[in-house]
Scaffold this motif. Sequence first.
Motif, short mmCIF file in Angstrom:
data_model
loop_
_atom_site.label_atom_id
_atom_site.label_comp_id
_atom_site.label_asym_id
_atom_site.label_seq_id
_atom_site.Cartn_x
_atom_site.Cartn_y
_atom_site.Cartn_z
N MET A 270 37.54 43.00 38.84
CA MET A 270 38.64 43.98 38.60
C MET A 270 39.08 43.08 37.25
O MET A 270 39.35 42.03 37.62
N ASN A 271 39.47 43.68 36.12
CA ASN A 271 40.35 43.22 35.26
C ASN A 271 41.88 43.21 35.61
O ASN A 271 42.39 44.07 36.27
N ASN A 272 42.47 42.11 35.00
CA ASN A 272 44.02 42.13 35.30
C ASN A 272 44.82 43.31 35.01
O ASN A 272 45.59 43.65 35.53
N ASP A 273 44.28 43.62 33.72
CA ASP A 273 45.10 44.94 33.21
C ASP A 273 45.09 46.28 34.07
O ASP A 273 45.96 46.78 34.06
N ARG A 274 43.68 46.10 34.52
CA ARG A 274 43.69 47.49 35.41
C ARG A 274 44.35 47.31 36.70
O ARG A 274 44.86 48.31 37.25
N ASP A 275 44.36 46.20 37.11
CA ASP A 275 44.81 46.01 38.48
C ASP A 275 46.48 46.05 38.30
O ASP A 275 47.07 46.65 39.34
N ALA A 276 46.86 45.63 37.16
CA ALA A 276 48.42 45.84 36.95
C ALA A 276 48.91 47.16 36.70
O ALA A 276 49.82 47.76 37.14
N LEU A 277 47.93 48.18 36.10
CA LEU A 277 48.43 49.34 35.83
C LEU A 277 48.28 49.96 37.33
O LEU A 277 49.22 50.92 37.76
N ILE A 278 47.39 49.76 38.07
CA ILE A 278 47.31 50.61 39.40
C ILE A 278 48.48 50.07 40.26
O ILE A 278 49.06 50.98 40.80
N ALA A 279 48.67 48.84 40.20
CA ALA A 279 49.76 48.37 41.14
C ALA A 279 51.24 49.10 40.63
O ALA A 279 52.21 49.36 41.37
N GLY A 280 51.33 48.99 39.23
CA GLY A 280 52.68 49.59 38.71
C GLY A 280 52.81 51.15 39.13
O GLY A 280 53.75 51.75 39.33
N LEU A 281 51.64 51.77 39.01
CA LEU A 281 51.54 53.28 39.51
C LEU A 281 52.06 53.23 40.89
O LEU A 281 52.82 54.04 41.22
N ILE A 282 51.43 52.65 41.59
CA ILE A 282 51.74 52.56 43.25
C ILE A 282 53.22 52.33 43.37
O ILE A 282 53.82 52.82 44.16
N ALA A 283 53.57 51.16 42.84
CA ALA A 283 55.25 50.60 42.91
C ALA A 283 56.01 51.84 42.57
O ALA A 283 56.90 52.26 43.15
N MET A 284 55.59 52.58 41.42
CA MET A 284 56.89 53.43 40.79
C MET A 284 56.66 54.76 41.80
O MET A 284 57.64 55.26 42.18
N ALA A 285 55.42 55.18 42.17
CA ALA A 285 55.42 56.19 43.14
C ALA A 285 56.16 55.85 44.50
O ALA A 285 56.78 56.63 45.15
N GLY A 286 56.11 54.66 44.99
CA GLY A 286 56.71 54.33 46.28
C GLY A 286 58.20 54.21 45.94
O GLY A 286 59.10 54.89 46.97
N PHE A 287 58.86 53.84 44.87
CA PHE A 287 60.21 53.70 44.42
C PHE A 287 60.68 55.15 44.49
O PHE A 287 61.68 55.41 45.04
N LEU A 288 60.07 56.05 43.55
CA LEU A 288 60.52 57.41 43.53
C LEU A 288 60.52 58.17 44.96
O LEU A 288 61.62 58.92 45.10
N LYS A 289 59.45 57.86 45.72
CA LYS A 289 59.50 58.32 47.15
C LYS A 289 60.64 58.12 47.92
O LYS A 289 61.29 58.83 48.69
N THR A 290 60.96 56.86 47.82
CA THR A 290 61.87 56.27 48.64
C THR A 290 63.65 56.48 47.91
O THR A 290 64.54 56.23 48.79
N HIS A 291 63.69 57.10 46.91
CA HIS A 291 64.74 56.88 46.22
C HIS A 291 65.01 58.75 45.58
O HIS A 291 64.87 58.81 44.32
N PRO A 292 65.12 59.65 46.59
CA PRO A 292 64.99 61.08 46.26
C PRO A 292 66.31 61.25 45.40
O PRO A 292 66.01 62.23 44.50
N GLN A 293 67.16 60.59 45.09
CA GLN A 293 68.34 60.74 44.23
C GLN A 293 68.06 60.34 42.72
O GLN A 293 68.59 61.06 41.92
#
Length: 113
Positions: A1-24
């Motif tokens: 895997m290339n680092n840009d791809r890994d960083a994009l996927i990790a960022g998307l997952i992190a953002m989704a998790g953040f939004l899920k745990t902060h419904p406000q």
Amino acid sequence: MNNDRDALIAGLIAMAGFLKTHPQIPTSIAPVTIRAFPTRGSDDDMRAEVDRVAALLGTEIDSHHLPYDHYMTGIGFGPVRYEFIAILAAARARHAADDSYRGCVQIDSTQER
């Protein structure tokens, strides 16, 4: 895997998790689109790359964009969409021609309305 791809996927997952745990935290109802492009080459080479990605996605070529010389495919996940787009030579030439006027047209702001 290339680092840009890994960083994009990790960022998307992190953002989704953040939004899920902060419904406000407000979110937009506008769709989210991730666009990727083949390496620029001949139109035939770029179309072949889009065809390859379409086969991986199990999708068709989007015929609505063909008249604009955008050869693309995509897949949606609710309001989130992935698109892979080849902007063909004719579209790039039209854009370059349109863009060649940038800065040449000035608005006369001294006239009364």
